[in-house]
Enzyme design. Structure first.
Site, short mmCIF file in Angstrom:
data_model
loop_
_atom_site.label_atom_id
_atom_site.label_comp_id
_atom_site.label_asym_id
_atom_site.label_seq_id
_atom_site.Cartn_x
_atom_site.Cartn_y
_atom_site.Cartn_z
N GLN A 122 0.82 -1.21 0.00
CA GLN A 122 0.00 0.00 0.00
C GLN A 122 0.86 1.26 0.00
O GLN A 122 0.47 2.29 -0.57
CB GLN A 122 -0.95 -0.01 1.20
CG GLN A 122 -1.96 -1.15 1.18
CD GLN A 122 -2.82 -1.16 -0.07
OE1 GLN A 122 -3.09 -0.13 -0.68
NE2 GLN A 122 -3.24 -2.35 -0.47
N HIS A 178 1.82 3.10 -3.37
CA HIS A 178 0.87 3.93 -4.11
C HIS A 178 1.32 5.38 -4.19
O HIS A 178 1.12 6.06 -5.19
CB HIS A 178 -0.51 3.88 -3.45
CG HIS A 178 -1.34 2.72 -3.87
ND1 HIS A 178 -1.87 2.59 -5.13
CD2 HIS A 178 -1.75 1.61 -3.19
CE1 HIS A 178 -2.56 1.48 -5.21
NE2 HIS A 178 -2.51 0.86 -4.05
N GLU A 206 -8.49 3.22 5.96
CA GLU A 206 -9.04 2.82 4.66
C GLU A 206 -9.01 1.30 4.52
O GLU A 206 -10.02 0.67 4.21
CB GLU A 206 -8.23 3.49 3.56
CG GLU A 206 -8.67 3.10 2.16
CD GLU A 206 -7.73 3.64 1.09
OE1 GLU A 206 -8.14 3.69 -0.08
OE2 GLU A 206 -6.57 3.97 1.41
N HIS A 207 -7.83 0.71 4.69
CA HIS A 207 -7.67 -0.74 4.66
C HIS A 207 -7.27 -1.22 6.06
O HIS A 207 -6.44 -0.60 6.71
CB HIS A 207 -6.55 -1.17 3.70
CG HIS A 207 -6.68 -0.67 2.30
ND1 HIS A 207 -6.17 0.55 1.89
CD2 HIS A 207 -7.25 -1.23 1.21
CE1 HIS A 207 -6.42 0.72 0.60
NE2 HIS A 207 -7.08 -0.35 0.17
N ASP A 249 -7.57 -4.83 -4.02
CA ASP A 249 -7.37 -3.77 -5.01
C ASP A 249 -7.82 -4.21 -6.40
O ASP A 249 -8.08 -3.37 -7.27
CB ASP A 249 -5.89 -3.37 -5.07
CG ASP A 249 -5.46 -2.56 -3.87
OD1 ASP A 249 -6.33 -1.93 -3.24
OD2 ASP A 249 -4.26 -2.54 -3.56
N HIS A 296 -50.69 22.40 7.14
CA HIS A 296 -50.50 20.95 7.21
C HIS A 296 -51.74 20.29 7.80
O HIS A 296 -52.27 19.30 7.27
CB HIS A 296 -49.28 20.60 8.09
CG HIS A 296 -47.95 20.81 7.44
ND1 HIS A 296 -47.55 22.03 6.93
CD2 HIS A 296 -46.93 19.95 7.21
CE1 HIS A 296 -46.33 21.90 6.44
NE2 HIS A 296 -45.94 20.64 6.58
#
Length: 437
Positions: free
Chosen positions: A255, A258, A320-321, A351, A410
């Site tokens: 990861q 990236h 995230e992960h 992924d 109403h």
């Protein structure tokens, strides 16, 4: 990769680091917002003229190149890629499509009270824009992850934008039958999707990850065009007591490659395991410059005092992960984009090919939402239908609530149905008497 302890002399420093990590995301936008604001405004004002200028400046679009990519160019790309990659793309697409179909919400109706039917109908968004990055690496997987859920949802118009799309991305578009694919990216592509130009008609929602400029542009246009989320650099946390150090490090490095700003964290109560993971991560990233930079700059091994603290820290950071040791760990996980269970579940599988989406919340946004899904491409429209009996039973309660709020119109609208009900009952009794006579 730094090691910090939540107890002892380093406890105060550790808490400062954790507090900063909790607030990650958003701060970097301020640095690029002036530039992005100018780009978005120019595209909104000048349309294609500004779009072509920025595409030439940032995307390397030549004077004779067209922004829209033809179906033939996509088909040619499919023909030239390696046959084994075609099989891999088909396999990934099938997995993603099957998962999205299982996620798809259903229309339903039921009677909660005699004479009242309530329910929902599910309708797709009309037009969506899928952003597919193409910077350091071609990302055909992102095209699959963004476009397939939209197709499953029934979206009629799916627009893909990608700067300098690689043949693999064009091939993926051909596989999915994408009709609109444009070779533009960055803030100018987001502006075109949100506001429309003669070349790219506006869409209703923009999805997909991108760099800081793309994310800042999504933030700017969010009031004019819906967006999925503001995604920042990739994040991973592995929370483990008995994992294999080499496998843990492999996922952290994977990861981290990236982005130099990627965040990779290992949380455990075991000092010996933390040291082993740090050593493995250093070894495995030696020949990977981006991963090495991210690990040196942003990454941590956190040694917690107790198992409960390790779990609490994991949820507090809302990654995230997330990788955990066993299926039982899911009981304590409350904030994570996507969870990987056990040593066999390599994070990169998510992924590409598992099926769940890899477009996931970052910057702590996993506290409030999950990853991109088919639900991002549909509208849930609620339905209610009363008959006379139900309005007679529930109407008086609604009138009281309306009057308590001072909303007299109403109440009047409901009372009108009371009079209609009474009138119908009188008419029915008259008809019955005539029939008897």
């Amino acid at each position: 990769m730094k090691l910090i302890r939540t107890q002892g002399r380093g406890a105060r420093k550790a808490e400062e680091v954790l507090a900063t990590l909790e607030k990650r995301g958003g701060a970097a936008f301020e640095r690029v917002l002036p530039v992005v604001r100018r780009i978005v405004a120019n595209v909104r004002r000048s349309g294609d003229r500004a779009l072509h200028r920025y595409a030439a400046q940032f995307d390397g679009l030549g004077d004779t190149a067209t922004i829209r990519i033809s179906a033939q160019e996509m088909a040619d790309a499919w023909d030239v890629i390696d046959p084994s990659l075609r099989v891999a793309l088909k396999t990934a697409a099938a997995q993603i499509r099957a998962f999205a179909k299982m996620q798809l919400p259903r229309s339903w109706s039921k009677s909660s009270t005699a004479g009242l039917t309530v329910g929902q109908i599910v309708r797709p968004i009309d037009a969506v824009g899928c952003y597919v990055p193409s910077g350091r690496h071609p990302l055909p997987s992102t095209l699959l992850m963004t476009a397939i859920p939209a197709q499953v949802a029934g979206v009629q118009r799916i627009v893909v934008v990608s700067p300098k799309p690689a043949p693999e991305t064009l091939a993926a578009a051909h596989l999915l039958g994408i009709k609109e694919l444009y070779r533009v990216g960055g803030a100018h592509a987001i502006a075109a999707l949100a506001h429309g130009t003669p070349t790219i008609a506006r869409v209703d929602k923009i999805v997909g990850p991108g760099n800081l400029y793309v994310t800042a542009a999504k933030r700017l246009v969010a009031f004019d065009c819906a967006i999925d989320m503001l995604a920042g650099p990739t994040e991973i946390i592995v929370t483990s007591e008995r994992g294999d150090p080499a496998e843990i490090a492999a996922d952290l490095v994977a990861q981290a490659e990236h982005d130099p700003e990627a965040l990779a964290i290992f949380i455990t109560t075991r000092h010996d395991l933390a040291k082993q993971v740090i050593g493995e991560a250093k070894t495995q990233s030696r020949k990977n410059a981006i991963a090495r930079t991210a690990l040196d700059r942003n990454s941590l091994a956190i040694v917690a005092a107790t198992l409960e603290e390790a779990r609490s820290l994991t949820n507090r950071l809302a990654p995230e992960h997330l990788t955990v040791d066993s299926i039982e760990d899911l009981e304590w996980v409350s904030s994570a984009g996507s969870v990987f269970v056990g040593g066999w579940s390599a994070q990169p599988m998510g992924d590409y090919i598992s099926g769940p989406n890899h477009t996931l919340p970052t910057g702590g946004m996993a506290r409030i939402r999950g990853g991109l899904s088919v639900n991002d491409f549909v509208k849930l429209i609620t339905v209610q239908q009363y008959d006379a009996a139900a309005i007679g039973e529930l109407g008086p309660h609604a009138v009281l609530l309306a009057e308590a709020e001072g909303l007299t119109a109403h109440a009047a609208a409901i009372r009108m149905r009371f009079r209609k009900r009474s009138s119908n009952r009188t008419a029915n009794r008259s008809s019955a008497r005539r029939a008897r006579g």
